[in-house]
Design a protein around this motif. Structure first.
Motif, short mmCIF file in Angstrom:
data_model
loop_
_atom_site.label_atom_id
_atom_site.label_comp_id
_atom_site.label_asym_id
_atom_site.label_seq_id
_atom_site.Cartn_x
_atom_site.Cartn_y
_atom_site.Cartn_z
N VAL A 146 29.84 36.16 34.98
CA VAL A 146 30.54 36.97 33.98
C VAL A 146 31.22 38.15 34.65
O VAL A 146 32.39 38.47 34.37
CB VAL A 146 29.55 37.45 32.89
CG1 VAL A 146 30.25 38.41 31.92
CG2 VAL A 146 28.97 36.26 32.13
N ARG A 147 30.52 38.80 35.54
CA ARG A 147 31.09 39.94 36.26
C ARG A 147 32.31 39.52 37.08
O ARG A 147 33.35 40.19 37.07
CB ARG A 147 30.04 40.56 37.17
CG ARG A 147 28.98 41.39 36.45
CD ARG A 147 27.92 41.83 37.44
NE ARG A 147 26.99 42.78 36.84
CZ ARG A 147 25.88 43.20 37.44
NH1 ARG A 147 25.57 42.73 38.64
NH2 ARG A 147 25.09 44.06 36.84
N MET A 148 32.19 38.42 37.79
CA MET A 148 33.30 37.95 38.63
C MET A 148 34.48 37.51 37.77
O MET A 148 35.64 37.76 38.12
CB MET A 148 32.83 36.80 39.54
CG MET A 148 31.89 37.25 40.65
SD MET A 148 31.53 35.96 41.88
CE MET A 148 30.56 34.82 40.90
N GLY A 149 34.18 36.87 36.62
CA GLY A 149 35.25 36.45 35.73
C GLY A 149 36.01 37.64 35.15
O GLY A 149 37.26 37.64 35.11
N TYR A 152 38.15 39.26 37.89
CA TYR A 152 39.37 38.51 38.19
C TYR A 152 40.40 38.66 37.07
O TYR A 152 41.61 38.76 37.31
CB TYR A 152 39.03 37.04 38.39
CG TYR A 152 40.23 36.18 38.73
CD1 TYR A 152 40.77 36.19 40.01
CD2 TYR A 152 40.82 35.37 37.76
CE1 TYR A 152 41.87 35.41 40.33
CE2 TYR A 152 41.92 34.59 38.06
CZ TYR A 152 42.45 34.62 39.36
OH TYR A 152 43.56 33.85 39.66
N TRP A 153 39.92 38.70 35.82
CA TRP A 153 40.82 38.81 34.67
C TRP A 153 41.50 40.18 34.63
O TRP A 153 42.67 40.29 34.28
CB TRP A 153 40.02 38.57 33.39
CG TRP A 153 40.85 38.62 32.15
CD1 TRP A 153 42.01 37.95 31.90
CD2 TRP A 153 40.59 39.40 30.97
NE1 TRP A 153 42.49 38.24 30.64
CE2 TRP A 153 41.62 39.14 30.04
CE3 TRP A 153 39.56 40.27 30.61
CZ2 TRP A 153 41.66 39.73 28.78
CZ3 TRP A 153 39.60 40.85 29.35
CH2 TRP A 153 40.66 40.59 28.46
N LEU A 154 40.78 41.22 35.02
CA LEU A 154 41.32 42.56 34.94
C LEU A 154 42.14 42.96 36.16
O LEU A 154 43.15 43.67 36.04
CB LEU A 154 40.18 43.58 34.75
CG LEU A 154 39.40 43.48 33.43
CD1 LEU A 154 38.21 44.42 33.45
CD2 LEU A 154 40.31 43.79 32.25
N SER A 155 41.72 42.50 37.34
CA SER A 155 42.38 42.97 38.57
C SER A 155 42.86 41.86 39.49
O SER A 155 43.41 42.14 40.56
CB SER A 155 41.41 43.87 39.35
OG SER A 155 40.27 43.13 39.75
N ARG A 156 42.66 40.62 39.09
CA ARG A 156 43.04 39.48 39.92
C ARG A 156 42.36 39.53 41.29
O ARG A 156 42.86 39.01 42.27
CB ARG A 156 44.56 39.42 40.11
CG ARG A 156 45.34 39.20 38.83
CD ARG A 156 44.96 37.87 38.18
NE ARG A 156 45.62 37.72 36.89
CZ ARG A 156 45.47 36.65 36.11
NH1 ARG A 156 44.67 35.69 36.50
NH2 ARG A 156 46.08 36.59 34.94
N HIS A 157 41.21 40.16 41.31
CA HIS A 157 40.45 40.26 42.56
C HIS A 157 38.98 40.01 42.22
O HIS A 157 38.47 40.50 41.22
CB HIS A 157 40.62 41.64 43.19
CG HIS A 157 39.75 41.84 44.41
ND1 HIS A 157 40.01 41.20 45.60
CD2 HIS A 157 38.64 42.60 44.60
CE1 HIS A 157 39.09 41.55 46.48
NE2 HIS A 157 38.25 42.42 45.90
N VAL A 158 38.30 39.26 43.08
CA VAL A 158 36.92 38.90 42.83
C VAL A 158 36.03 39.37 43.97
O VAL A 158 36.32 39.09 45.14
CB VAL A 158 36.75 37.37 42.66
CG1 VAL A 158 35.28 37.01 42.49
CG2 VAL A 158 37.55 36.87 41.48
#
Length: 352
Positions: A146-149, A152-158
């Motif tokens: 969930v955190r990684m998703g 990625y959704w907010l900053s396009r970075h994981v």
């Protein structure tokens, strides 16, 4: 399957989740050591959680998160070590309960029904408890994704996330390293849950059957009938013997669980302080759901011990001399016999 057989099966299955057979001899107990991978994972990941705690000393939120994980692993390892240390005591108590359940259940249908009712109630309570714990475990396993998703959704970075806040000497940004490390943490997370579920549900089973034994004592007293003084004395002796045997088992159970309950409440208090702080910061975020479920699980775990202990205390206190229905004068015991019988009534208050 009889109630006694079901009781033994539940205890055996509960302990077997940790990877060993409590009912086997010393040589056979660790026959399938690979099943203990969950517990091995806790022990080996502990230094890396401690490293994360030291590394985040200046960041309160990360420090609190790492401290919660550190306390969880300490409690899990302590409970597992107590299971190993007290395995012979557990085996002896389970065997004592089995014999007493078989003996009392054979005395009559009403006695067997009391034991069956107590075990059904125990299964319901343990079922709710297991569900809460495994829900927290599932949320803990899903939270990294969930955190990684969201990242990625907010900053396009994981950034790679794990179920435990750890500091490793290798680069977890590498996909292979991350996959192996995540799997390791998943086993450790399971290893934290299993000792807690095993010890706590066994405690529930023991206390539920102790309550059943005390209810049987009360049932026998309230329906006390006899034809002769000798028969009255014999029946009273059996009632007092069952009561004293139940009290002795209470003392033994208290002796085994006293350090476990002490550690549970001490560590739970620290966890609730830190989780309360984390929840106050993240309650409007996705992580707030995880912290809320974690807090609820800890409270339920503490409540289980209070609830079961209070039930045993209440049932043991209900057996008083005043509950004995006086027999008619022409069938009454002699003064010496009556005093000898009453003197064996245990004025006991169990404090678990």
């Amino acid at each position: 399957m009889s109630t006694t057989e079901n009781f033994i099966l539940v205890q055996k299955t509960t302990i077997a989740m940790l990877g060993f057979d409590l009912f086997s001899g010393s040589g056979e107990m660790w026959k399938y050591r690979y099943r203990c991978i969950n517990v091995y994972s806790i022990a080996t990941i502990f230094p890396f959680i401690l490293a994360a705690v030291i590394h985040n000393l200046k960041n309160v939120m990360l420090l609190a998160d790492a401290m919660v994980a550190l306390l969880i692993t300490i409690l899990g390892l302590f409970k597992f070590s107590m299971i190993i240390y007290l395995r012979k005591d557990f085996w002896r108590m389970i065997d004592t309960f089995r014999h007493l359940m078989t003996h009392e259940g054979a005395q009559g249908e009403e006695y067997a029904q009391i034991i069956i009712t107590a075990n059904k109630q125990d299964q319901r309570v343990c079922g709710i408890f297991r569900s809460c714990f495994f829900l927290a475990w599932a949320l803990n396993s899903v939270l990294p994704f969930v955190r990684m998703g969201l990242s990625y959704w907010l900053s396009r970075h994981v950034e790679p996330e794990l179920s435990f806040p750890c500091l490793f000497p290798w680069d977890i940004h590498n996909k292979r390293n991350y996959a192996l490390t995540f799997l390791w943490c998943a086993f450790a997370s399971t290893g934290v849950v299993l000792p807690a579920v095993s010890l706590d549900t066994i405690f529930c089973s023991f206390t539920s059957n102790l309550c059943a034994f005390f209810k049987i004592v009360q049932y026998k007293v309230l329906r006390f009938k006899s034809e002769t003084p000798v028969e009255s004395q014999a029946k009273l002796n059996k009632i007092f013997a069952l009561s004293q045997k139940s009290l002795d088992m209470c003392t033994e159970l208290n002796h085994c669980y006293e350090p476990i309950i002490c550690a549970q409440f001490f560590i739970s208090s620290l966890q609730l302080c830190m989780l309360g702080y984390l929840f106050s910061i993240t309650f409007s975020q996705t992580e707030g759901v995880y912290y809320a479920s974690f807090i609820a699980t800890i409270i339920i775990q503490a409540y289980i011990y209070c609830y079961c202990g209070e039930n045993v205390k209440t049932e043991s206190a209900l057996f008083e001399p005043s509950t004995i229905v006086p027999v008619p004068v022409h069938l009454s015991l002699s003064t010496d016999q009556h005093d000898a019988g009453i003197s064996r009534i245990p004025h006991h208050r169990l404090l678990l």
